[in-house]
Design a protein around this motif. Structure first.
Motif, PDB file in Angstrom:
ATOM      1  N   ARG A 116       0.194  -7.337  13.336  1.00 23.14           N
ATOM      2  CA  ARG A 116      -0.295  -8.716  13.239  1.00 23.14           C
ATOM      3  C   ARG A 116      -1.685  -8.844  13.856  1.00 23.14           C
ATOM      4  NH1 ARG A 116       5.216  -9.469  14.283  1.00 23.14           N
ATOM      5  NH2 ARG A 116       4.916  -9.755  16.524  1.00 23.14           N
ATOM      6  N   TRP A 117      -1.917  -8.115  14.931  1.00 21.85           N
ATOM      7  CA  TRP A 117      -3.237  -8.112  15.566  1.00 21.85           C
ATOM      8  C   TRP A 117      -4.297  -7.609  14.577  1.00 21.85           C
ATOM      9  CZ3 TRP A 117      -5.262  -9.380  20.373  1.00 21.85           C
ATOM     10  CH2 TRP A 117      -6.508  -8.835  20.677  1.00 21.85           C
ATOM     11  N   CYS A 118      -3.992  -6.502  13.916  1.00 22.13           N
ATOM     12  CA  CYS A 118      -4.938  -5.961  12.945  1.00 22.13           C
ATOM     13  C   CYS A 118      -5.166  -6.937  11.794  1.00 22.13           C
ATOM     14  CB  CYS A 118      -4.428  -4.619  12.409  1.00 22.13           C
ATOM     15  SG  CYS A 118      -4.492  -3.262  13.599  1.00 22.13           S
ATOM     16  N   ALA A 119      -4.098  -7.598  11.347  1.00 26.21           N
ATOM     17  CA  ALA A 119      -4.230  -8.562  10.252  1.00 26.21           C
ATOM     18  C   ALA A 119      -5.157  -9.706  10.641  1.00 26.21           C
ATOM     19  CB  ALA A 119      -2.861  -9.099   9.860  1.00 26.21           C
ATOM     20  N   ARG A 120      -5.049 -10.159  11.884  1.00 25.11           N
ATOM     21  CA  ARG A 120      -5.938 -11.235  12.347  1.00 25.11           C
ATOM     22  C   ARG A 120      -7.386 -10.763  12.423  1.00 25.11           C
ATOM     23  NH1 ARG A 120      -1.225 -12.346  15.578  1.00 25.11           N
ATOM     24  NH2 ARG A 120      -0.398 -14.406  15.082  1.00 25.11           N
ATOM     25  N   ALA A 121      -7.567  -9.460  12.582  1.00 27.90           N
ATOM     26  CA  ALA A 121      -8.912  -8.898  12.599  1.00 27.90           C
ATOM     27  C   ALA A 121      -9.415  -8.562  11.195  1.00 27.90           C
ATOM     28  CB  ALA A 121      -8.938  -7.641  13.470  1.00 27.90           C
ATOM     29  N   GLY A 122      -8.610  -8.883  10.180  1.00 28.95           N
ATOM     30  CA  GLY A 122      -9.018  -8.638   8.802  1.00 28.95           C
ATOM     31  C   GLY A 122      -8.722  -7.242   8.307  1.00 28.95           C
ATOM     32  N   VAL A 123      -7.768  -6.544   8.958  1.00 24.12           N
ATOM     33  CA  VAL A 123      -7.408  -5.192   8.555  1.00 24.12           C
ATOM     34  C   VAL A 123      -5.923  -5.164   8.223  1.00 24.12           C
ATOM     35  CG1 VAL A 123      -7.307  -2.763   9.216  1.00 24.12           C
ATOM     36  CG2 VAL A 123      -9.190  -4.201  10.043  1.00 24.12           C
ATOM     37  N   GLU A 124      -5.604  -4.864   6.976  1.00 27.59           N
ATOM     38  CA  GLU A 124      -4.214  -4.801   6.532  1.00 27.59           C
ATOM     39  C   GLU A 124      -3.671  -3.397   6.730  1.00 27.59           C
ATOM     40  OE1 GLU A 124      -1.546  -5.540   2.462  1.00 27.59           O
ATOM     41  OE2 GLU A 124      -3.731  -5.351   2.369  1.00 27.59           O
ATOM     42  N   THR A 125      -2.572  -3.272   7.489  1.00 29.79           N
ATOM     43  CA  THR A 125      -1.913  -1.987   7.701  1.00 29.79           C
ATOM     44  C   THR A 125      -0.476  -2.084   7.198  1.00 29.79           C
ATOM     45  OG1 THR A 125      -1.188  -2.604   9.928  1.00 29.79           O
ATOM     46  CG2 THR A 125      -3.340  -1.505   9.729  1.00 29.79           C
ATOM     47  N   ARG A 126       0.205  -0.949   7.172  1.00 27.74           N
ATOM     48  CA  ARG A 126       1.618  -0.949   6.756  1.00 27.74           C
ATOM     49  C   ARG A 126       2.491  -0.847   7.999  1.00 27.74           C
ATOM     50  NH1 ARG A 126       5.989  -1.940   5.752  1.00 27.74           N
ATOM     51  NH2 ARG A 126       7.334  -1.164   4.087  1.00 27.74           N
ATOM     52  N   VAL A 127       3.212  -1.919   8.266  1.00 28.84           N
ATOM     53  CA  VAL A 127       4.006  -2.018   9.482  1.00 28.84           C
ATOM     54  C   VAL A 127       5.473  -1.719   9.179  1.00 28.84           C
ATOM     55  CG1 VAL A 127       4.770  -3.541  11.336  1.00 28.84           C
ATOM     56  CG2 VAL A 127       2.432  -3.712  10.457  1.00 28.84           C
ATOM     57  N   PHE A 128       6.065  -0.836   9.978  1.00 29.35           N
ATOM     58  CA  PHE A 128       7.496  -0.577   9.949  1.00 29.35           C
ATOM     59  C   PHE A 128       8.046  -1.110  11.269  1.00 29.35           C
ATOM     60  CE2 PHE A 128       5.394   2.500   7.300  1.00 29.35           C
ATOM     61  CZ  PHE A 128       6.184   2.568   6.161  1.00 29.35           C
ATOM     62  N   ASP A 129       8.560  -2.334  11.232  1.00 27.93           N
ATOM     63  CA  ASP A 129       8.957  -3.026  12.454  1.00 27.93           C
ATOM     64  C   ASP A 129       9.869  -2.184  13.313  1.00 27.93           C
ATOM     65  OD1 ASP A 129       7.645  -5.518  12.608  1.00 27.93           O
ATOM     66  OD2 ASP A 129       8.875  -6.310  10.985  1.00 27.93           O
ATOM     67  N   GLY A 130       9.568  -2.150  14.590  1.00 26.86           N
ATOM     68  CA  GLY A 130      10.386  -1.414  15.543  1.00 26.86           C
ATOM     69  C   GLY A 130      10.187   0.084  15.502  1.00 26.86           C
ATOM     70  N   ASP A 131       9.286   0.552  14.660  1.00 25.30           N
ATOM     71  CA  ASP A 131       9.112   1.991  14.485  1.00 25.30           C
ATOM     72  C   ASP A 131       7.647   2.404  14.637  1.00 25.30           C
ATOM     73  OD1 ASP A 131       9.469   4.634  13.896  1.00 25.30           O
ATOM     74  OD2 ASP A 131      10.472   4.326  11.977  1.00 25.30           O
ATOM     75  N   GLY A 132       6.814   2.001  13.702  1.00 23.45           N
ATOM     76  CA  GLY A 132       5.421   2.414  13.781  1.00 23.45           C
ATOM     77  C   GLY A 132       4.552   1.734  12.747  1.00 23.45           C
ATOM     78  N   VAL A 133       3.296   2.148  12.706  1.00 24.95           N
ATOM     79  CA  VAL A 133       2.308   1.575  11.790  1.00 24.95           C
ATOM     80  C   VAL A 133       1.591   2.725  11.085  1.00 24.95           C
ATOM     81  CG1 VAL A 133       0.206   0.194  11.595  1.00 24.95           C
ATOM     82  CG2 VAL A 133       1.974  -0.462  13.241  1.00 24.95           C
ATOM     83  N   ARG A 134       1.550   2.638   9.764  1.00 26.00           N
ATOM     84  CA  ARG A 134       0.806   3.602   8.962  1.00 26.00           C
ATOM     85  C   ARG A 134      -0.521   2.983   8.561  1.00 26.00           C
ATOM     86  NH1 ARG A 134       3.147   4.248   3.304  1.00 26.00           N
ATOM     87  NH2 ARG A 134       1.634   2.585   2.948  1.00 26.00           N
TER      88      ARG A 134
END
Length: 349
Positions: free
Chosen positions: A297-315
């Motif tokens: 969510r932090w990255c999204a607010r900065a204008g960067v879309e990532t792939r989030v796997f809740d409770g696990d990690g971010v690709r």
């Protein structure tokens, strides 16, 4: 402290889908445009010219090549071939489409946990039973980017009964730069129950056209061709995939540029204190656990879309240098925020 990543951005930098960041080459654009002149006609349902081009590219007979609307379509056929009530073994976490396909087609899933973000092939072999008809190995693994080498694969295949099909999903093969990453095609002759999947969606930059292919034993390929939906791969897609093979060296040069950016991004993340496994794909993995959602969510607010796997990690896909710089800037602000939290509360949460 609140999650304020800085000013919002009108344009989001998409680093979530593992797409090529490079614009299509002129030859690719011309091929797509030329294909538009006959969209009133059905495409070749057998994908004859494309299969011949792929067979020539890989030095195999044409009856060992199957083409589908992306490698996902071929994976779907493999799960269907396994049959309702059969068991499929695959690592977890791995490509999120595997359990979806298994559930849709009535195949029982046997998920084997990763070890150090990498396939545990010994444990996977131990989980094969009389009902196992399919094993899928994503190599490099999505979403962790880790690689298992040919020696490990051979040891695994030596333990796998011939009644069990092994699918080596090499969607990110062109981004491998380890000497041990020779790929699975060289093993197909020795192991007739092995099939190797590749795609034009990633390094070849044709994600929007949906073209993938599989190399395997003729009897497996024949079964997959019988199961395929007619006209599944469009005429423009077939034509443009052939064109992409014709400019392959340029496209692979672009893949090497992505590899260089991957190395740069990982080095910056390591310097910022993140644990990042060595990736052989066009993305990096941050095993953030419960911090995955807040970080995404932090990255999204900065204008960067990532792939989030809740409770696990971010690709995080590797994009253009500017995209990657924007992501790393968001990471630095995240680290500053976390450090401030630690100072004010004595905890990081």
């Amino acid at each position: 402290m609140g999650e304020t990543a800085g000013p919002s951005h009108a344009a989001t930098r998409g680093l979530s889908r593992n797409e090529s960041p490079h614009d299509p080459l002129p030859d690719i654009v011309a091929s797509v445009a030329a294909g538009g002149r006959d969209v009133n006609r059905y495409p070749d349902p057998a994908c004859t010219d494309l299969i011949l081009a792929l067979a020539d590219r890989h030095g195999v007979e044409a009856d060992r090549v199957a083409v589908g609307a992306g490698s996902c379509a071929l994976l779907q056929s493999l799960f269907q071939l396994a049959g309702s009530g059969a068991t499929a073994v695959y690592a977890w976490r791995s490509f999120e489409y595997y359990p979806v396909l298994a559930d849709q087609l009535g195949v029982r899933s046997e998920r084997v946990p990763l070890v150090d973000d990498t396939h545990d092939l010994t444990a996977m072999a131990d989980r094969i039973t009389a009902t196992t008809r399919l094993v899928v190995i994503c190599n490099p693994n999505n979403p962790t980017g880790t690689l298992v080498g040919p020696e490990q694969l051979r040891a695994f295949l030596d333990r796998t009964p011939p009644t069990c099909l092994v699918a080596l999903d090499e969607a990110y093969f062109e981004y491998v730069d380890e000497p041990a990453g020779a790929g699975g095609l060289a093993l197909c002759d020795r192991y007739p129950n092995l099939v190797v999947l590749r795609t034009f969606s990633k390094a070849y930059g044709l994600a929007g056209l949906r073209v993938g292919y599989l190399v395997g034993a003729p009897h497996v390929v024949a079964s997959l061709r019988e199961m395929a939906l007619p006209y599944a791969v469009s005429g423009p897609a077939q034509r443009t995939a052939i064109a992409a093979l014709g400019v392959e060296e340029v496209l692979l040069t672009r893949a090497r540029e992505t590899i260089a950016e991957r190395t740069r991004v990982r080095a910056a993340l390591l310097a910022d204190g993140f644990a990042v496994p060595v990736s052989q794909a066009n993305f990096v993995w941050l095993g953030l656990g419960e911090d995955a959602g807040p970080f995404g969510r932090w990255c999204a607010r900065a204008g960067v879309e990532t792939r989030v796997f809740d409770g696990d990690g971010v690709r995080v896909s590797i994009g253009s240098p500017a995209d990657n710089d924007a992501f790393l800037a968001a990471v630095r602000r995240w680290r500053i925020r976390r450090a401030a939290e630690l100072l004010t509360t004595g905890t990081v949460g």
